[in-house]
Design an enzyme around this catalytic site. Structure first.
Site, PDB file in Angstrom:
ATOM      1  N   HIS A  84       0.923  -1.086   0.023  1.00  0.00           N
ATOM      2  CA  HIS A  84      -0.114   0.153   0.118  1.00  0.00           C
ATOM      3  C   HIS A  84       0.902   1.423   0.104  1.00  0.00           C
ATOM      4  O   HIS A  84       1.787   1.248   0.986  1.00  0.00           O
ATOM      5  CB  HIS A  84      -0.938   0.021   1.251  1.00  0.00           C
ATOM      6  CG  HIS A  84      -1.648   1.292   1.276  1.00  0.00           C
ATOM      7  ND1 HIS A  84      -2.915   1.635   0.495  1.00  0.00           N
ATOM      8  CD2 HIS A  84      -1.619   2.394   2.109  1.00  0.00           C
ATOM      9  CE1 HIS A  84      -3.490   2.709   0.950  1.00  0.00           C
ATOM     10  NE2 HIS A  84      -2.838   3.243   1.658  1.00  0.00           N
ATOM     11  N   ASP A 163     -15.929   1.009   5.541  1.00  0.00           N
ATOM     12  CA  ASP A 163     -14.845   1.880   5.345  1.00  0.00           C
ATOM     13  C   ASP A 163     -15.553   2.799   4.282  1.00  0.00           C
ATOM     14  O   ASP A 163     -15.211   4.145   4.441  1.00  0.00           O
ATOM     15  CB  ASP A 163     -13.818   1.090   4.779  1.00  0.00           C
ATOM     16  CG  ASP A 163     -12.481   2.157   4.191  1.00  0.00           C
ATOM     17  OD1 ASP A 163     -12.091   3.136   5.215  1.00  0.00           O
ATOM     18  OD2 ASP A 163     -12.320   2.230   2.978  1.00  0.00           O
ATOM     19  N   ARG A 170     -16.009  11.110   7.058  1.00  0.00           N
ATOM     20  CA  ARG A 170     -14.936  11.810   7.401  1.00  0.00           C
ATOM     21  C   ARG A 170     -14.855  12.808   6.315  1.00  0.00           C
ATOM     22  O   ARG A 170     -14.165  14.074   6.892  1.00  0.00           O
ATOM     23  CB  ARG A 170     -13.849  10.835   7.454  1.00  0.00           C
ATOM     24  CG  ARG A 170     -14.078   9.704   8.468  1.00  0.00           C
ATOM     25  CD  ARG A 170     -12.992   8.722   8.481  1.00  0.00           C
ATOM     26  NE  ARG A 170     -11.425   9.488   8.264  1.00  0.00           N
ATOM     27  CZ  ARG A 170     -10.518   8.686   7.628  1.00  0.00           C
ATOM     28  NH1 ARG A 170     -10.775   7.596   7.157  1.00  0.00           N
ATOM     29  NH2 ARG A 170      -9.437   9.208   7.591  1.00  0.00           N
ATOM     30  N   SER A 185      -8.968   2.582   7.963  1.00  0.00           N
ATOM     31  CA  SER A 185      -9.275   2.972   6.668  1.00  0.00           C
ATOM     32  C   SER A 185      -8.361   1.753   5.723  1.00  0.00           C
ATOM     33  O   SER A 185      -8.689   1.265   4.955  1.00  0.00           O
ATOM     34  CB  SER A 185      -9.373   4.005   6.107  1.00  0.00           C
ATOM     35  OG  SER A 185      -9.998   4.205   4.655  1.00  0.00           O
ATOM     36  N   LYS A 189      -9.192  -2.563   4.466  1.00  0.00           N
ATOM     37  CA  LYS A 189      -9.058  -2.826   2.989  1.00  0.00           C
ATOM     38  C   LYS A 189      -7.998  -3.714   2.831  1.00  0.00           C
ATOM     39  O   LYS A 189      -8.341  -4.924   1.891  1.00  0.00           O
ATOM     40  CB  LYS A 189      -9.082  -1.686   1.933  1.00  0.00           C
ATOM     41  CG  LYS A 189     -10.375  -0.827   2.202  1.00  0.00           C
ATOM     42  CD  LYS A 189     -10.193   0.143   1.110  1.00  0.00           C
ATOM     43  CE  LYS A 189      -9.464   1.336   1.270  1.00  0.00           C
ATOM     44  NZ  LYS A 189      -9.602   2.461   2.337  1.00  0.00           N
TER      45      LYS A 189
END
Length: 413
Positions: A84, A163, A170, A185, A189
């Protein structure tokens, strides 16, 4: 049973720690519509100001992960690995990295996102490949993973719905920039892919969400702690995003540069980062990983994935012609000297205004526009030497981008 939500909000507002069961019940209630937006907004604001410890953040991550479908792997599966990135300008690392990791024998179920603001999205880049389908169902994705070892796809409607719902809230309540909420978050995922290992590419600088190395370190530490709580090996690499990664910014232009990397060429900084991240989550040596890029093995795996997801590998070498902008012109250097800055934030803003990104989630993106042949810090240029090429839709767009390039690139004698 749903706890008394105002009491939970009040306790978090006062800095108390919440039990894992309380957090799970809150998220379940919100996902099912039993907890209204105004109460979840208040809870998010309480977390924004008071934070969460690692156990609470892991509980929030687990609850969001369990709100929908997750990948399931057979008992004898190979290592399941993903990466990520917290986002940057010119960050096309996922495109060469995913097939490279698959070539080591790992499974790579890469669920990615779209670009928003100045940072580009992997899905937008992939969709510049004609026919490429990112909207796979979970069953199809798992079959492709078992067959090829890699799939690159978007988040399905049933994948971490908590999420998706909480992030939208948010976004409009000023609570995006909370490390526990960012961590939950991202990690919900990623861990819904049922990973064994995860490598984080945490960016900091003018072209990143985290502007300082200190903030990036805090986010990395938070995600590593959640991984530890949840039994996943998480490694983090901190990388500056003061100048764009590589020499191209824009969807099709970045895919073309990623293909160069998969051909054993391309910009040195892109190649080195791909190898850094791969080395962090595999047992292969850097030399072995470099060989997989250089001998065409990783490129062949990428071609297989493209074909499996509806694209034609034959289009990859011609992508910049398929998506040719109407106006492509060089920007000449105004002076002779050394490049001392290429401000990634300004380059990203220019790409956004050209149409390569989106300000709102519903905006379309233009695959053809952006920049290539960008100079890098430390390089010498002569007056009149091109600083980059701008790919624009109109002359007005070109002039806007050129003005931002003039601000972004600093030349010192």
């Amino acid at each position: 049973m749903l706890p008394h939500v105002p009491t939970l909000i009040g306790r978090k507002r006062d800095g108390e720690s919440l039990a894992s069961g309380e957090i799970r019940a809150l998220i379940e209630g919100y996902t099912q519509g039993e907890v209204p937006d105004y109460q979840m907004s208040a809870f998010a604001m309480a977390v924004y100001f008071k934070g969460m410890n690692a156990v609470e953040t892991a509980a929030l991550t687990q609850a969001m992960l369990e709100s929908g479908e997750t990948f399931t792997h057979p008992a004898d599966h190979p290592p399941v690995i993903d990466k990520h990135s917290t986002g940057g300008i010119g960050d096309k690392v996922s495109l060469p990295l995913a097939p490279l990791l698959a070539c080591t024998g790992a499974w790579v179920p890469m669920v990615s996102g779209r670009g928003l603001g100045i940072t580009g999205g992997t899905l937008d880049k992939l969709e510049s490949i004609p026919g490429f389908k990112v909207g796979l169902g979970l069953e199809d994705a798992q079959q492709q993973l078992a067959r090829l070892g890699v799939v690159m796809m978007g988040q399905t409607a049933s994948f971490c719905p908590a999420d998706r719902k909480l992030y939208s809230l948010r976004d409009v309540t000023g609570t995006v920039a909370s490390i526990p909420l960012i961590t939950a978050s991202i990690m919900s995922k990623k861990l819904a892919e049922s990973l064994d290992r995860l490598v984080l590419d945490v960016k900091f600088g003018s072209g990143a969400f985290m502007k300082t190395k200190e903030d990036a370190t805090a986010l990395a530490d938070s995600m590593i702690a959640v991984g530890k709580e949840m039994g996943v090996d998480v490694q983090a690499c901190l990388n500056p995003m003061s100048e764009p990664l590589g020499r191209a910014v824009g969807n099709a232009l970045e895919v073309a540069e990623a293909i160069d990397c998969l051909n054993g060429a391309g910009p040195a900084d892109l190649r080195e980062l791909v190898l850094d991240l791969a080395e962090a989550v595999t047992s292969n040596s850097r030399e072995e990983l470099a060989r997989l890029l250089d001998d065409g093995t990783a490129r062949a795996k990428f071609n297989e994935m493209v074909a499996a997801q509806g694209g034609s590998p034959a289009d990859l070498e011609d992508l910049t012609n398929i998506h040719a902008a109407p106006l492509i012109e060089e920007v000449p250097a105004p002076d002779t000297g050394t490049i001392t800055a290429v401000d990634a934030g300004l380059i990203g803003q220019a790409a956004l205004q050209l149409g390569a990104g989106r300000s709102r989630a519903t905006d379309p993106v233009d695959f053809s526009v952006g920049f290539d042949q960008l100079v890098k810090c430390g390089e010498s240029v002569h007056q009149g030497h091109p600083l980059c090429r701008i790919h624009a839709r109109t002359r007005v767009d070109f002039e806007m981008a050129e003005a931002l390039i003039d601000q972004a690139i600093v030349i010192e004698p």
